[in-house]
Design an enzyme around this catalytic site. Structure first.
Site, PDB file in Angstrom:
ATOM      1  CB  THR A 140      -0.908   0.001   1.257  1.00 24.72           C
ATOM      2  OG1 THR A 140      -1.463   1.298   1.443  1.00 24.72           O
ATOM      3  CG2 THR A 140      -0.135  -0.353   2.526  1.00 24.72           C
ATOM      4  CG  ASP A 141      -1.122   4.976  -0.933  1.00 23.65           C
ATOM      5  OD1 ASP A 141      -1.630   4.345   0.013  1.00 23.65           O
ATOM      6  OD2 ASP A 141      -1.745   5.855  -1.568  1.00 23.65           O
ATOM      7  CD  GLU A 142      -3.133   3.792   4.657  1.00 23.21           C
ATOM      8  OE1 GLU A 142      -2.835   3.632   5.847  1.00 23.21           O
ATOM      9  OE2 GLU A 142      -4.301   3.859   4.255  1.00 23.21           O
ATOM     10  CE1 TYR A 165      -3.329  -2.380   6.085  1.00 26.90           C
ATOM     11  CE2 TYR A 165      -3.115  -0.041   5.558  1.00 26.90           C
ATOM     12  CZ  TYR A 165      -3.253  -1.367   5.153  1.00 26.90           C
ATOM     13  OH  TYR A 165      -3.307  -1.667   3.805  1.00 26.90           O
ATOM     14  CE  LYS A 169      -0.245  -4.403   3.204  1.00 25.80           C
ATOM     15  NZ  LYS A 169      -0.718  -5.724   2.680  1.00 25.80           N
TER      16      LYS A 169
END
Ligand code: NAD
Ligand code: DAU
Length: 352
Positions: A140-142, A165, A169
């Site tokens: 994810t870009d997060e 979260y 990741k």
């Protein structure tokens, strides 16, 4: 024939991916390993449950014995790893499961892929693998953290995750990278921006707001609602993953995004307008702790090196998505009532 282990295939993106692949590939076997947590819903896969190219296995990616058994039974040449705890808000109230599933679960899959694909397993210096195998980590870009008013995430932006979260990741991504660097495992990592489309669990912004607006319930907007997300239709994400599997270089990271930055308020207002509901339903609530202000993906690498580009414009995609939720009210209602769990029992004869 490709034998693909799809983890988390009963979730939002995984179920769209399975349907996308079955629609375009004949010579394929997809094994969907999913624990059916609250976010897993076999109703998402109703259209393919009798397809001979598809098989569902209920189980946990953290279960080494099960994962090893599935590798032996199906001789996978590809892993597409979607399974995760995926909701930032839940990671704030219960972080531990994010570590066990997202980090340790990833390591179980990496170990199984290495054990099954490495040619000389006993030699720790050997780096040769069966031809044509690939492990793809759906990230994810997060993991890059938050942006200010300007700039975009590239593949070399330093990782700076802000929520439990995104930290889980990012940790998983680092394990995937380490298995490539240390053991030579052929891996790819994709980092996508926010997805929207059919079958998204209604705890996430777009389906939640549609659901509440339809019931004339308040639409909870965190803080000032001016946080920015970069939206991509889920089918465009699926196409990008498939392209990375076909043409992506082992060991590389590919960012995926469609240049569709919108504030949360823009999204909420658009939904209200499409549904003919009043803006008085908007309810400003306390902000998410550690809330990332802005995400934006620079997609230069995947567009120039692999030739991927999104097929959906945001206007077309969001219009179709809102219409889909309107036409599939029973899907949302089964989630509300918990009936989607009973569906598994009906299909497989045991409780989830
Ligand atoms: P989701 O929450 O809708 O689905 C997750 C699926 O994983 C569910 O079916 C759940 O049952 C399954 N699962 C959870 N724990 C498991 C375990 N221990 N063993 C086996 N299965 C398990 O998530 P999603 O939105 O479809 O996201 C899929 C992946 O894509 C995630 O890895 C997420 O980090 C990533 N991602 C999501 C987005 C997005 O906008 N939704 C964007 C970029 C990346
Ligand atoms: O960027 C990719 C990520 O996008 C994925 O990795 C995550 O799995 C996925 O859940 C998503 O994370 P976000 O936190 O961006 O998505 P969410 O739908 O939870 O929230 C989108 C934005 O809307 C965010 O700024 C928080 C805000 N929001 C969300 C909800 C649920 C609200 O204002 N009100 C809400 O009720």
């Amino acid at each position: 024939m490709k034998n693909i282990l799809v983890t988390g295939g009963a979730g939002f993106i995984g179920s769209n991916f399975i349907q996308y692949i079955l629609d375009k590939e004949d010579d394929i076997l997809l094994i969907n390993l999913d624990l059916l947590t609250y976010a897993g819903n076999l109703e998402n896969l109703r259209d393919c449950e009798n397809d001979k190219r598809y098989h569902f296995v209920k189980g946990d990616i953290r279960d080494r014995a099960l994962v090893g058994k599935l590798f032996a039974q199906y001789d996978f040449d590809t892993v597409v790893h979607f399974a995760a705890e995926s909701h930032v808000d839940r990671s704030i109230t219960e972080p531990e499961v994010f570590l066990t599933t997202n980090v340790l679960g990833t390591q179980v899959l990496l170990d199984a892929a290495k054990a099954h694909w490495k040619l000389d397993l006993d030699n720790k210096y050997a780096r040769d693998y069966r031809a044509g195998v690939r492990y793809l980590q759906v990230s994810t870009d997060e993991v890059y953290g938050a942006l200010g008013k300007t700039g975009m995430f590239t593949e070399t932006t330093p990782l700076a995750p802000n929520s439990p979260y995104s930290a889980s990741k990012a940790s998983a991504d680092l394990m995937v990278r380490a298995y490539h660097q240390t053991f030579g495992l052929p891996v790819s990592i994709t980092r996508c921006s926010n997805n929207y489309g059919p079958y998204q669990f209604p705890e996430k912004l777009i389906p939640l707001m549609i659901h509440n607006a339809e019931k004339d319930k308040p639409l909870p907007v965190y803080g000032d609602g001016m946080q920015i997300r970069d939206w991509l239709h889920v089918k465009d994400h699926c196409a990008a993953i498939w392209m990375v599997l076909q043409a992506g270089k082992a060991g590389e990271v590919y960012n995926i995004g469609g240049n569709n930055e919108k504030t949360n308020l823009e999204i909420v207002r658009l939904i209200l307008a499409e549904l003919g509901k009043p803006e008085s339903l908007i309810s400003y609530v306390q902000d998410r702790p550690g809330h990332d202000r802005r995400y934006a993906i620079d997609n230069t690498k995947i567009t120039t090196e692999l030739g991927w580009k999104p097929a959906y414009t945001f206007e077309q995609g969001i219009h179709e998505t809102i219409a889909w939720y309107q036409q599939h009210r029973s899907w949302l209602e089964h989630i509300d009532s918990g009936a989607y769990e009973a569906y598994y029992e009906r299909m497989y004869g045991v409780a989830t």
